[in-house]
Design a protein around this motif. Structure first.
Motif, mmCIF file in Angstrom:
data_model
loop_
_atom_site.group_PDB
_atom_site.id
_atom_site.type_symbol
_atom_site.label_atom_id
_atom_site.label_comp_id
_atom_site.label_asym_id
_atom_site.label_seq_id
_atom_site.Cartn_x
_atom_site.Cartn_y
_atom_site.Cartn_z
ATOM 1 N N SER A 126 -42.524 -25.220 -10.633
ATOM 2 C CA SER A 126 -43.206 -24.070 -11.216
ATOM 3 C C SER A 126 -44.576 -24.454 -11.761
ATOM 4 O O SER A 126 -45.591 -23.825 -11.441
ATOM 5 C CB SER A 126 -42.354 -23.440 -12.322
ATOM 6 N N GLN A 127 -44.633 -25.514 -12.574
ATOM 7 C CA GLN A 127 -45.897 -25.880 -13.205
ATOM 8 C C GLN A 127 -46.846 -26.584 -12.236
ATOM 9 O O GLN A 127 -48.017 -26.231 -12.132
ATOM 10 C CB GLN A 127 -45.635 -26.756 -14.416
ATOM 11 N N GLN A 162 -47.045 -24.232 -8.648
ATOM 12 C CA GLN A 162 -47.827 -23.015 -8.793
ATOM 13 C C GLN A 162 -49.298 -23.323 -9.027
ATOM 14 O O GLN A 162 -50.187 -22.652 -8.487
ATOM 15 C CB GLN A 162 -47.268 -22.164 -9.934
ATOM 16 N N ARG A 163 -49.559 -24.328 -9.837
ATOM 17 C CA ARG A 163 -50.958 -24.699 -10.109
ATOM 18 C C ARG A 163 -51.643 -25.188 -8.833
ATOM 19 O O ARG A 163 -52.783 -24.808 -8.553
ATOM 20 C CB ARG A 163 -51.008 -25.789 -11.173
ATOM 21 N N LEU A 188 -50.745 -24.600 -5.601
ATOM 22 C CA LEU A 188 -50.846 -23.567 -4.574
ATOM 23 C C LEU A 188 -51.798 -22.444 -4.953
ATOM 24 O O LEU A 188 -52.139 -21.604 -4.109
ATOM 25 C CB LEU A 188 -49.452 -23.009 -4.266
ATOM 26 N N ALA A 189 -52.241 -22.414 -6.199
ATOM 27 C CA ALA A 189 -53.240 -21.423 -6.603
ATOM 28 C C ALA A 189 -54.616 -21.749 -6.045
ATOM 29 O O ALA A 189 -55.502 -20.882 -6.008
ATOM 30 C CB ALA A 189 -53.308 -21.336 -8.131
ATOM 31 N N GLU A 190 -54.814 -22.999 -5.612
ATOM 32 C CA GLU A 190 -56.093 -23.384 -5.009
ATOM 33 C C GLU A 190 -56.250 -22.720 -3.639
ATOM 34 O O GLU A 190 -55.270 -22.431 -2.956
ATOM 35 C CB GLU A 190 -56.177 -24.905 -4.861
ATOM 36 N N ALA A 191 -57.488 -22.498 -3.249
ATOM 37 C CA ALA A 191 -57.763 -21.666 -2.077
ATOM 38 C C ALA A 191 -57.436 -22.350 -0.754
ATOM 39 O O ALA A 191 -56.995 -21.693 0.194
ATOM 40 C CB ALA A 191 -59.226 -21.221 -2.090
ATOM 41 N N GLN A 222 -55.737 -28.027 -2.572
ATOM 42 C CA GLN A 222 -54.369 -28.166 -3.069
ATOM 43 C C GLN A 222 -53.953 -29.627 -3.113
ATOM 44 O O GLN A 222 -53.346 -30.082 -4.088
ATOM 45 C CB GLN A 222 -53.412 -27.352 -2.192
#
Length: 208
Positions: free
Chosen positions: A75-76, A79-80, A82-85, A90
């Motif tokens: 999660s931490q 998610q962080r 995969l938030a990269e474009a 990533q």
């Protein structure tokens, strides 16, 4: 092995969470085999009855710690990252995200030790293998997409690359336990991990 009894009250949930945090910290410091059930009960400040209400055994507690830490990692960190474009961004975000998690959550250091020790038990091996397998799958997907976009070198199997990267990270944690026992992270660990990241850049990233 069970996941332990599900608490019916907020107080029960708080007690279970406290026990998982305490056990995670102790497993990170001492490992699974070197930690006794009595020590876990004493450190958590619980009665034996309260401990057994939540977890029938030390192994059940260790598996629950592993599951919780896996959830936090996915999660931490996941998610962080995969938030990269892009896949390249990533891949580059993995190390900072993992270092931040280890700095915020000391129990995260327990994952490698617990995985290695519990996997030696044939009855637990299949369950324990799920944790590194999910991490390998996440990183392999990043590598695969990076190859398709042309940012990462082709010709290497994404799953093999991911397994090597996960193994390198866990191996550096093991080495840190040997070279700086009891530190569980710190500047030397972070420097080694960043050096590993630099080597990955040289090996995988296509120059522009």
């Amino acid at each position: 092995m069970t996941e332990g009894r599900t608490p019916a009250t907020a107080k029960g949930e708080a007690t279970r969470a406290h026990l998982l945090r305490t056990a995670g910290r102790i497993f990170a410091e001492r490992g699974y085999a070197a930690t006794t059930q009595s020590e876990l009960i004493a450190a958590a400040g619980l009665t034996k009855g309260a401990f057994y209400f939540h977890f029938p055994s030390k192994a059940d507690l260790a598996l629950a710690v592993l599951r919780e830490q896996k959830g936090q990692w996915l999660s931490q960190v996941g998610q962080r990252v995969l938030a990269e474009a892009t896949a390249l961004e990533q891949l580059r975000a993995l190390v900072p995200a993992m270092l931040d998690l280890h700095e915020r959550e000391p129990a995260a250091w327990s994952i490698t030790r617990l995985t290695r020790e519990l996997a030696a038990d044939p009855a637990l091996a299949a369950e324990v293998a799920k944790t590194p397998a999910e991490w390998v799958a996440l990183i392999a997907d990043i590598v695969r997409r990076g190859q398709l976009s042309g940012d990462l070198r082709s010709g290497l199997e994404p799953e093999q690359v991911a397994a090597v990267l996960v193994g390198a990270f866990d191996g550096i944690k093991d080495l840190t336990d040997v070279l700086e026992p009891g530190v569980q992270g710190g500047p030397a660990f972070a420097a080694r991990i960043r050096t590993c990241q630099s080597l990955v850049e040289l090996a995988l990233v296509v120059p522009r």
